[in-house]
Design a protein around this motif. Sequence first.
Motif, PDB file in Angstrom:
ATOM      1  N   GLN A 115       0.871  -1.133  -0.124  1.00  0.00           N
ATOM      2  CA  GLN A 115      -0.012  -0.007  -0.016  1.00  0.00           C
ATOM      3  C   GLN A 115       0.876   1.274   0.063  1.00  0.00           C
ATOM      4  O   GLN A 115       0.494   2.523  -0.719  1.00  0.00           O
ATOM      5  N   LEU A 116       2.086   1.173   0.812  1.00  0.00           N
ATOM      6  CA  LEU A 116       2.750   2.297   0.719  1.00  0.00           C
ATOM      7  C   LEU A 116       3.597   2.888  -0.934  1.00  0.00           C
ATOM      8  O   LEU A 116       3.580   3.893  -1.027  1.00  0.00           O
ATOM      9  N   ALA A 117       4.155   1.693  -1.109  1.00  0.00           N
ATOM     10  CA  ALA A 117       4.495   1.749  -2.434  1.00  0.00           C
ATOM     11  C   ALA A 117       3.502   2.268  -3.575  1.00  0.00           C
ATOM     12  O   ALA A 117       3.837   3.266  -4.305  1.00  0.00           O
ATOM     13  N   LEU A 118       2.190   2.025  -3.319  1.00  0.00           N
ATOM     14  CA  LEU A 118       1.097   2.683  -4.307  1.00  0.00           C
ATOM     15  C   LEU A 118       1.087   4.028  -4.076  1.00  0.00           C
ATOM     16  O   LEU A 118       0.995   4.906  -4.942  1.00  0.00           O
ATOM     17  N   ALA A 119       0.889   4.493  -2.818  1.00  0.00           N
ATOM     18  CA  ALA A 119       0.537   5.831  -2.273  1.00  0.00           C
ATOM     19  C   ALA A 119       1.769   6.660  -2.740  1.00  0.00           C
ATOM     20  O   ALA A 119       1.685   7.768  -3.350  1.00  0.00           O
ATOM     21  N   ARG A 120       2.831   6.075  -2.471  1.00  0.00           N
ATOM     22  CA  ARG A 120       4.202   6.981  -2.925  1.00  0.00           C
ATOM     23  C   ARG A 120       4.386   7.333  -4.253  1.00  0.00           C
ATOM     24  O   ARG A 120       4.842   8.104  -4.986  1.00  0.00           O
ATOM     25  N   GLU A 121       3.800   6.242  -5.263  1.00  0.00           N
ATOM     26  CA  GLU A 121       4.096   6.152  -6.690  1.00  0.00           C
ATOM     27  C   GLU A 121       3.731   7.114  -7.369  1.00  0.00           C
ATOM     28  O   GLU A 121       4.099   8.014  -8.277  1.00  0.00           O
ATOM     29  N   HIS A 122       2.255   8.158  -6.815  1.00  0.00           N
ATOM     30  CA  HIS A 122       1.732   8.806  -7.701  1.00  0.00           C
ATOM     31  C   HIS A 122       1.830  10.412  -6.909  1.00  0.00           C
ATOM     32  O   HIS A 122       1.150  11.134  -7.441  1.00  0.00           O
ATOM     33  N   ALA A 123       2.301  10.263  -5.781  1.00  0.00           N
ATOM     34  CA  ALA A 123       2.189  11.402  -4.873  1.00  0.00           C
ATOM     35  C   ALA A 123       2.741  12.729  -5.461  1.00  0.00           C
ATOM     36  O   ALA A 123       2.313  13.891  -5.673  1.00  0.00           O
ATOM     37  N   GLU A 124       4.079  12.562  -6.201  1.00  0.00           N
ATOM     38  CA  GLU A 124       4.814  13.597  -6.911  1.00  0.00           C
ATOM     39  C   GLU A 124       3.958  14.323  -8.042  1.00  0.00           C
ATOM     40  O   GLU A 124       3.689  15.395  -8.171  1.00  0.00           O
ATOM     41  N   THR A 125       3.697  13.454  -8.906  1.00  0.00           N
ATOM     42  CA  THR A 125       2.522  13.833 -10.145  1.00  0.00           C
ATOM     43  C   THR A 125       1.543  14.437  -9.742  1.00  0.00           C
ATOM     44  O   THR A 125       1.048  15.328 -10.526  1.00  0.00           O
ATOM     45  N   PHE A 126       0.841  13.740  -8.835  1.00  0.00           N
ATOM     46  CA  PHE A 126      -0.746  14.298  -8.254  1.00  0.00           C
ATOM     47  C   PHE A 126      -0.416  15.779  -7.777  1.00  0.00           C
ATOM     48  O   PHE A 126      -1.152  16.598  -8.377  1.00  0.00           O
ATOM     49  N   THR A 127       0.544  16.167  -6.954  1.00  0.00           N
ATOM     50  CA  THR A 127       0.668  17.466  -6.342  1.00  0.00           C
ATOM     51  C   THR A 127       1.032  18.524  -7.213  1.00  0.00           C
ATOM     52  O   THR A 127       0.721  19.422  -7.287  1.00  0.00           O
ATOM     53  N   LYS A 128       1.927  18.166  -8.026  1.00  0.00           N
ATOM     54  CA  LYS A 128       2.796  19.007  -8.965  1.00  0.00           C
ATOM     55  C   LYS A 128       1.964  18.947 -10.262  1.00  0.00           C
ATOM     56  O   LYS A 128       1.715  20.455 -10.844  1.00  0.00           O
ATOM     57  N   ASP A 129       1.669  18.074 -11.007  1.00  0.00           N
ATOM     58  CA  ASP A 129       0.724  18.232 -12.165  1.00  0.00           C
ATOM     59  C   ASP A 129      -0.536  18.496 -12.118  1.00  0.00           C
ATOM     60  O   ASP A 129      -1.221  19.274 -12.963  1.00  0.00           O
ATOM     61  N   VAL A 130      -1.281  17.730 -11.290  1.00  0.00           N
ATOM     62  CA  VAL A 130      -2.717  18.009 -10.875  1.00  0.00           C
ATOM     63  C   VAL A 130      -2.940  19.050 -10.154  1.00  0.00           C
ATOM     64  O   VAL A 130      -3.859  20.089 -10.502  1.00  0.00           O
ATOM     65  N   LEU A 131      -2.228  19.301  -9.121  1.00  0.00           N
ATOM     66  CA  LEU A 131      -2.611  20.443  -8.147  1.00  0.00           C
ATOM     67  C   LEU A 131      -1.825  21.895  -8.445  1.00  0.00           C
ATOM     68  O   LEU A 131      -2.123  22.877  -7.913  1.00  0.00           O
ATOM     69  N   GLY A 132      -0.800  21.421  -9.098  1.00  0.00           N
ATOM     70  CA  GLY A 132       0.049  22.771  -9.576  1.00  0.00           C
ATOM     71  C   GLY A 132       1.147  23.065  -8.495  1.00  0.00           C
ATOM     72  O   GLY A 132       1.480  24.447  -8.509  1.00  0.00           O
ATOM     73  N   TYR A 133       1.447  22.282  -7.545  1.00  0.00           N
ATOM     74  CA  TYR A 133       2.139  22.814  -6.333  1.00  0.00           C
ATOM     75  C   TYR A 133       3.705  22.824  -6.975  1.00  0.00           C
ATOM     76  O   TYR A 133       3.934  22.076  -7.685  1.00  0.00           O
ATOM     77  N   LYS A 134       4.521  23.518  -6.145  1.00  0.00           N
ATOM     78  CA  LYS A 134       5.818  23.625  -6.846  1.00  0.00           C
ATOM     79  C   LYS A 134       6.795  22.397  -6.180  1.00  0.00           C
ATOM     80  O   LYS A 134       7.670  21.899  -6.478  1.00  0.00           O
ATOM     81  N   LYS A 135       5.973  21.898  -4.919  1.00  0.00           N
ATOM     82  CA  LYS A 135       6.691  20.600  -4.378  1.00  0.00           C
ATOM     83  C   LYS A 135       5.695  19.812  -3.637  1.00  0.00           C
ATOM     84  O   LYS A 135       4.420  20.183  -3.333  1.00  0.00           O
TER      85      LYS A 135
END
Length: 375
Positions: A115-135
Amino acid sequence: MSCCPTKEAPAAKSVNEITKQVEEYYGKVLGTASDLKTTACSATARPHRLIVDIIKKLPDQVNDKFFGCGCPLPLGIEGLSVLDLGSGSGRDCYVCAALVGESGKVTGIDMTPEQLALAREHAETFTKDVLGYKKCNMEYLHGYIEKFPEAIQDGSYDLIISNCVVNLSPDKPSVLREAYRALKEGGEMYFSDLYCDRRLPQHVKNHEKLGEVLWGEGLSGALYINDFHREAHKVGFTDPRELTRDEVKVLDPELQALVGNAKFYSIMYRLFKLPGVLETRCEDYGQFAVYKGTIPGHQHSYKLDDHHVLVTGKPFLVCGNTAAMLGGKSWLAKHFTVTGDRSVHYGMFDTKFSPPAAGGVSSAASSRAKPKSRC
């Protein structure tokens, strides 16, 4: 009298046995939510439309591996720090990452590597590409909710959430103690979990054939509701507030026969950390609160719990405990104006003028003779 015929109880499982069994069930046995044999790990009430809009943007894999029993996702938490106990696929963390904004932070704890691997896998792309965050404002830690990882410091989080996970723990008092420790003063534990209307006998909890499902889907670990209140009080959560309650259906015929007349419920509770302020009973100090209508998605009214619905701009009589939850050091304080203090005590808080609210404002609230009150 138990819910089932008396039988010789099998030996109680050790803490390590239960933990390993639950880890295996969620890591390897369950593929998606369609594999469940009860509705215990399937959210019942539809989330607020603002939350639904965020969920639609999540990766399919994160949604498919979601096994929650409710929606412990409060609105109006921009800039806050959130800790998710038993974060699983990360779905609730992803939603909170959007709700707290780039200035907030979200931490998930889980014991299951898959479960941890799945959660971590998409965290960066979701926050940066979808939400538009810098980090990325999400992090996931491997650990156990009975003893938080060392990275979780005392008084470091505004909000702790959990979704159908505490019932899986073999040591619930430790979970509550750790949550209380990690919360800031004025913070709260806002969580959904599975409860039972009685204490299940050991031969049901540790059934030889069905034990894996009973523990994995939370039935064996569901606390008797009154026992939960007792444990919460011991820790310092003096006034647990119930927000929602839905009955959980046991779908499997063998499980139905085993649990008998026992009833299971998904209940969302709010536990505020206000040391030295909350009392064991609701007391009257002549205080009233006014909701400002400033929480997104709740412009017209705010539901604190199953019997407090505050209409925007309308004075609402409150007991001392409710006043503390809405004002003072509470994270909710900026959204309410609380008038009065505890300098004069008028005895027990009078609740006879208004029945509990059921998802809205009761007819009693329309009376102009006296502001609506309930505790």
